[in-house]
Scaffold this motif. Structure first.
Motif, mmCIF file in Angstrom:
data_model
loop_
_atom_site.group_PDB
_atom_site.id
_atom_site.type_symbol
_atom_site.label_atom_id
_atom_site.label_comp_id
_atom_site.label_asym_id
_atom_site.label_seq_id
_atom_site.Cartn_x
_atom_site.Cartn_y
_atom_site.Cartn_z
ATOM 1 N N PHE A 64 13.369 26.142 54.504
ATOM 2 C CA PHE A 64 13.230 26.963 55.706
ATOM 3 C C PHE A 64 13.973 26.356 56.893
ATOM 4 O O PHE A 64 14.692 27.040 57.604
ATOM 5 C CB PHE A 64 11.756 27.143 56.051
ATOM 6 N N SER A 65 13.787 25.073 57.117
ATOM 7 C CA SER A 65 14.352 24.485 58.332
ATOM 8 C C SER A 65 15.860 24.287 58.254
ATOM 9 O O SER A 65 16.532 24.297 59.289
ATOM 10 C CB SER A 65 13.667 23.161 58.634
ATOM 11 N N LEU A 66 16.412 24.116 57.085
ATOM 12 C CA LEU A 66 17.847 23.849 56.994
ATOM 13 C C LEU A 66 18.689 25.069 56.641
ATOM 14 O O LEU A 66 19.869 25.120 56.982
ATOM 15 C CB LEU A 66 18.109 22.747 55.962
ATOM 16 N N THR A 85 21.174 37.881 67.700
ATOM 17 C CA THR A 85 20.894 38.028 69.123
ATOM 18 C C THR A 85 19.717 38.978 69.303
ATOM 19 O O THR A 85 19.575 39.954 68.581
ATOM 20 C CB THR A 85 22.110 38.585 69.867
ATOM 21 N N SER A 86 18.943 38.689 70.272
ATOM 22 C CA SER A 86 17.788 39.516 70.558
ATOM 23 C C SER A 86 18.236 40.804 71.229
ATOM 24 O O SER A 86 19.097 40.792 72.108
ATOM 25 C CB SER A 86 16.819 38.758 71.451
ATOM 26 N N THR A 87 17.643 41.920 70.854
ATOM 27 C CA THR A 87 18.048 43.199 71.438
ATOM 28 C C THR A 87 17.369 43.443 72.780
ATOM 29 O O THR A 87 17.899 44.150 73.615
ATOM 30 C CB THR A 87 17.730 44.358 70.484
ATOM 31 N N ASN A 88 16.198 42.870 72.979
ATOM 32 C CA ASN A 88 15.476 43.067 74.232
ATOM 33 C C ASN A 88 15.326 41.728 74.942
ATOM 34 O O ASN A 88 14.291 41.098 74.900
ATOM 35 C CB ASN A 88 14.097 43.673 73.975
ATOM 36 N N SER A 89 16.357 41.346 75.589
ATOM 37 C CA SER A 89 16.325 40.079 76.298
ATOM 38 C C SER A 89 15.501 40.224 77.574
ATOM 39 O O SER A 89 15.653 41.205 78.302
ATOM 40 C CB SER A 89 17.745 39.646 76.653
ATOM 41 N N PRO A 123 18.456 28.490 60.695
ATOM 42 C CA PRO A 123 19.717 28.700 61.442
ATOM 43 C C PRO A 123 20.268 30.118 61.291
ATOM 44 O O PRO A 123 20.865 30.652 62.229
ATOM 45 C CB PRO A 123 20.675 27.676 60.836
ATOM 46 N N LYS A 124 20.045 30.735 60.133
ATOM 47 C CA LYS A 124 20.518 32.113 59.965
ATOM 48 C C LYS A 124 19.717 33.068 60.838
ATOM 49 O O LYS A 124 20.263 34.010 61.405
ATOM 50 C CB LYS A 124 20.405 32.529 58.505
#
Length: 55
Positions: A20-22, A32-36, A26-27
């Motif tokens: 999970f961490s490696l 990018t978040s759609t609702n910043s 990262p993927k």
């Protein structure tokens, strides 16, 4: 007591955590978040005081 034997479960837990961490994390973080939250504008709402009947 067999549940105290960490032999197979410790290895499975460590391998899943490393996977999970490696690999997966990262993927996921590359999207990018759609609702910043920075895109929202702050609105000021004009409020009026409540007209209390006994004052």
């Amino acid at each position: 007591m067999p549940q105290l034997n960490p032999n197979p479960w410790l290895f499975i837990m460590l391998m899943s955590w490393l996977t999970f961490s490696l690999i997966i994390q990262p993927k996921l973080l590359s999207f990018t978040s759609t609702n910043s939250p920075s895109d929202k504008t702050s609105m000021t709402i004009k409020t009026t005081p409540w007209p209390w009947p006994w004052t």
